[in-house]
Design a protein around this motif. Structure first.
Motif, PDB file in Angstrom:
ATOM      1  N   UNK A  12       0.829  -1.213   0.000  1.00 11.14           N
ATOM      2  CA  UNK A  12       0.000   0.000   0.000  1.00 11.14           C
ATOM      3  C   UNK A  12       0.864   1.264   0.000  1.00 11.14           C
ATOM      4  N   UNK A  13       2.037   1.221  -0.664  1.00 12.93           N
ATOM      5  CA  UNK A  13       2.959   2.338  -0.597  1.00 12.93           C
ATOM      6  C   UNK A  13       2.357   3.655  -1.097  1.00 12.93           C
ATOM      7  N   UNK A  14       1.381   3.553  -1.978  1.00  6.60           N
ATOM      8  CA  UNK A  14       0.781   4.750  -2.555  1.00  6.60           C
ATOM      9  C   UNK A  14      -0.217   5.426  -1.612  1.00  6.60           C
ATOM     10  N   UNK A  15      -0.746   4.658  -0.660  1.00  2.93           N
ATOM     11  CA  UNK A  15      -1.864   5.161   0.144  1.00  2.93           C
ATOM     12  C   UNK A  15      -1.615   5.165   1.654  1.00  2.93           C
ATOM     13  N   UNK A  16      -0.686   4.327   2.136  1.00  2.00           N
ATOM     14  CA  UNK A  16      -0.617   4.073   3.579  1.00  2.00           C
ATOM     15  C   UNK A  16      -0.228   5.319   4.390  1.00  2.00           C
ATOM     16  N   UNK A  17       0.542   6.217   3.796  1.00  2.00           N
ATOM     17  CA  UNK A  17       0.919   7.433   4.515  1.00  2.00           C
ATOM     18  C   UNK A  17      -0.315   8.242   4.902  1.00  2.00           C
ATOM     19  N   UNK A  18      -1.228   8.415   3.953  1.00  2.00           N
ATOM     20  CA  UNK A  18      -2.453   9.164   4.238  1.00  2.00           C
ATOM     21  C   UNK A  18      -3.363   8.411   5.193  1.00  2.00           C
ATOM     22  N   UNK A  19      -3.366   7.089   5.072  1.00  2.37           N
ATOM     23  CA  UNK A  19      -4.186   6.268   5.950  1.00  2.37           C
ATOM     24  C   UNK A  19      -3.747   6.432   7.406  1.00  2.37           C
ATOM     25  N   UNK A  20      -2.456   6.294   7.649  1.00  2.00           N
ATOM     26  CA  UNK A  20      -1.927   6.466   9.010  1.00  2.00           C
ATOM     27  C   UNK A  20      -2.115   7.906   9.471  1.00  2.00           C
ATOM     28  N   UNK A  21      -1.873   8.853   8.576  1.00  2.66           N
ATOM     29  CA  UNK A  21      -2.031  10.260   8.922  1.00  2.66           C
ATOM     30  C   UNK A  21      -3.436  10.602   9.357  1.00  2.66           C
ATOM     31  N   UNK A  22      -4.432   9.938   8.772  1.00  3.51           N
ATOM     32  CA  UNK A  22      -5.817  10.222   9.146  1.00  3.51           C
ATOM     33  C   UNK A  22      -6.121   9.770  10.567  1.00  3.51           C
ATOM     34  N   UNK A  23      -5.344   8.829  11.081  1.00  2.79           N
ATOM     35  CA  UNK A  23      -5.497   8.386  12.472  1.00  2.79           C
ATOM     36  C   UNK A  23      -4.765   9.333  13.414  1.00  2.79           C
ATOM     37  N   UNK A  24      -3.523   9.634  13.088  1.00  2.00           N
ATOM     38  CA  UNK A  24      -2.704  10.452  13.979  1.00  2.00           C
ATOM     39  C   UNK A  24      -3.189  11.894  14.065  1.00  2.00           C
ATOM     40  N   UNK A  25      -3.959  12.358  13.098  1.00  2.00           N
ATOM     41  CA  UNK A  25      -4.449  13.746  13.112  1.00  2.00           C
ATOM     42  C   UNK A  25      -5.794  13.888  13.821  1.00  2.00           C
ATOM     43  N   UNK A  26      -6.322  12.809  14.361  1.00  2.00           N
ATOM     44  CA  UNK A  26      -7.602  12.874  15.063  1.00  2.00           C
ATOM     45  C   UNK A  26      -7.484  13.701  16.359  1.00  2.00           C
ATOM     46  N   UNK A  27      -8.559  14.386  16.725  1.00  2.00           N
ATOM     47  CA  UNK A  27      -8.587  15.099  18.006  1.00  2.00           C
ATOM     48  C   UNK A  27      -8.566  14.124  19.175  1.00  2.00           C
ATOM     49  N   UNK A  28      -9.173  12.992  18.991  1.00  2.00           N
ATOM     50  CA  UNK A  28      -9.200  11.923  19.993  1.00  2.00           C
ATOM     51  C   UNK A  28      -7.847  11.222  19.963  1.00  2.00           C
ATOM     52  N   UNK A  29      -7.159  11.153  21.095  1.00  2.00           N
ATOM     53  CA  UNK A  29      -5.786  10.633  21.054  1.00  2.00           C
ATOM     54  C   UNK A  29      -5.537   9.418  21.936  1.00  2.00           C
TER      55      UNK A  29
END
Length: 322
Positions: A12-29
């Motif tokens: 998933x080299x094309x997509x995984x960065x955004x996928x992980x980023x969508x988790x780490x950028x959540x207000x809920x931590x």
């Protein structure tokens, strides 16, 4: 830990960065992100390892498929609740907080939210992912899954569209089928019908990326597994005493998956899929459920079922099932 997020990835080299980023950028931590690198042969693992966050746990394994990847993550998940994310998809903003507040406040075993599709430029909705099959009377309340009998098989089976209570999954020993695609389908029906308390959230919390490699966009060799997934599903309903409750819709659902696949699969897989379906139907013919299929299937599905049994090969089937 409040939420365990399970993210299996394979090339998933094309997509995984955004996928992980969508988790780490959540207000809920208050979460852990369990990433299962399922034997990727591209740069997926290198991209994952660039993220320095103590909430990330990486499982690096030889390729075992999506079901085994999720199961391996479930074994170590420590969160009160569990959510799933695919490596080419993303959570919408505030997804974790919204899902957590819903399942916590209503004390549900499962809460289901909406998915929106994205093709890189535009967003689109469909009734399945929008939960339009749920009448308005199901909104803003807790319900038992057997209240959904009239539209049970019209509910989206995606594991990524739900938040689950961790203790509930452990209690029922919830596991995905391994070694096949379409592992979401048996997992959904087992967990959903085992639940006592369910709710829906009419908000888009998950963004599904539509691209050429998406499993739902290309009818290729993965769709050979629709036969095995249907067999597992039938077994789940029989063993849990749900068969008699849902016979009519269950049998139609079991026929429809492989039937759709055979109509649309790439030509080079047609014969192979036909052989798998014929073997399955031959087993049904010698089982206690054969008469149920004959009595409950509508005319089109019944003809498909009988024509498969009658035909000696795929070419013959095409001739008699025009």
């Amino acid at each position: 830990m409040k939420i365990s997020i399970i993210l299996p990835v394979f090339n998933e080299e094309e997509y995984v960065k955004n996928s992980i980023g969508s988790v780490l950028s959540q207000n809920f931590d208050d979460f852990e992100l369990i990433i299962v690198n399922d034997g990727s042969t591209d740069n997926t693992l290198k991209i994952i390892e660039r993220f320095e966050d103590e909430r990330i746990i990486i499982i690096n394994q030889a390729n075992q498929g999506p079901g085994a990847s999720r199961n391996n993550a479930l074994k170590i998940a420590s969160g009160d609740y569990v959510m799933f994310l695919d490596g080419d998809d993303e959570f919408c903003q505030d997804a974790l907080e919204t899902a957590y507040n819903e399942i916590k406040s209503k004390d549900t075993d499962i809460s289901i939210f909406q998915i929106i599709k994205y093709d890189g430029e535009d967003y689109s909705e469909n009734s399945w992912f929008n939960l339009d099959n749920f009448p308005e009377s199901f909104e803003n309340r807790v319900f038992n899954p057997h209240e959904c009998g009239d539209f049970l098989f019209d509910i989206s089976v995606s594991a990524c569209q739900k938040i689950f209570k961790g203790s509930f999954l452990r209690k029922i020993n919830a596991r995905f089928p391994e070694g096949i695609f379409f592992e979401d389908m048996p997992f959904f029906f087992y967990t959903f019908l085992k639940a006592q308390r369910v709710s829906i959230i009419k908000r888009h919390l998950y963004k599904r990326l539509k691209h050429d490699g998406s499993i739902t966009e290309v009818v290729d060799s993965k769709f050979l597994d629709t036969v095995r997934a249907g067999q597992i599903l039938m077994d789940i309903f029989v063993k849990n005493g749900w068969y008699d409750m849902y016979t009519f819709d269950l049998l139609a659902f079991k026929i429809n998956g492989p039937r759709y696949a055979l109509m649309n699969i790439e030509e080079k897989y047609q014969e192979q899929l036909f052989d798998l379906i014929k073997k399955d139907y031959s087993l049904i013919k010698t089982s206690a459920y054969y008469e149920d299929f004959l009595k409950n299937l509508g005319p089109i599905k019944r003809k498909f079922f009988l024509d498969i049994l009658k035909a000696k090969d795929y070419e013959t089937f095409v001739e008699i099932n025009k």
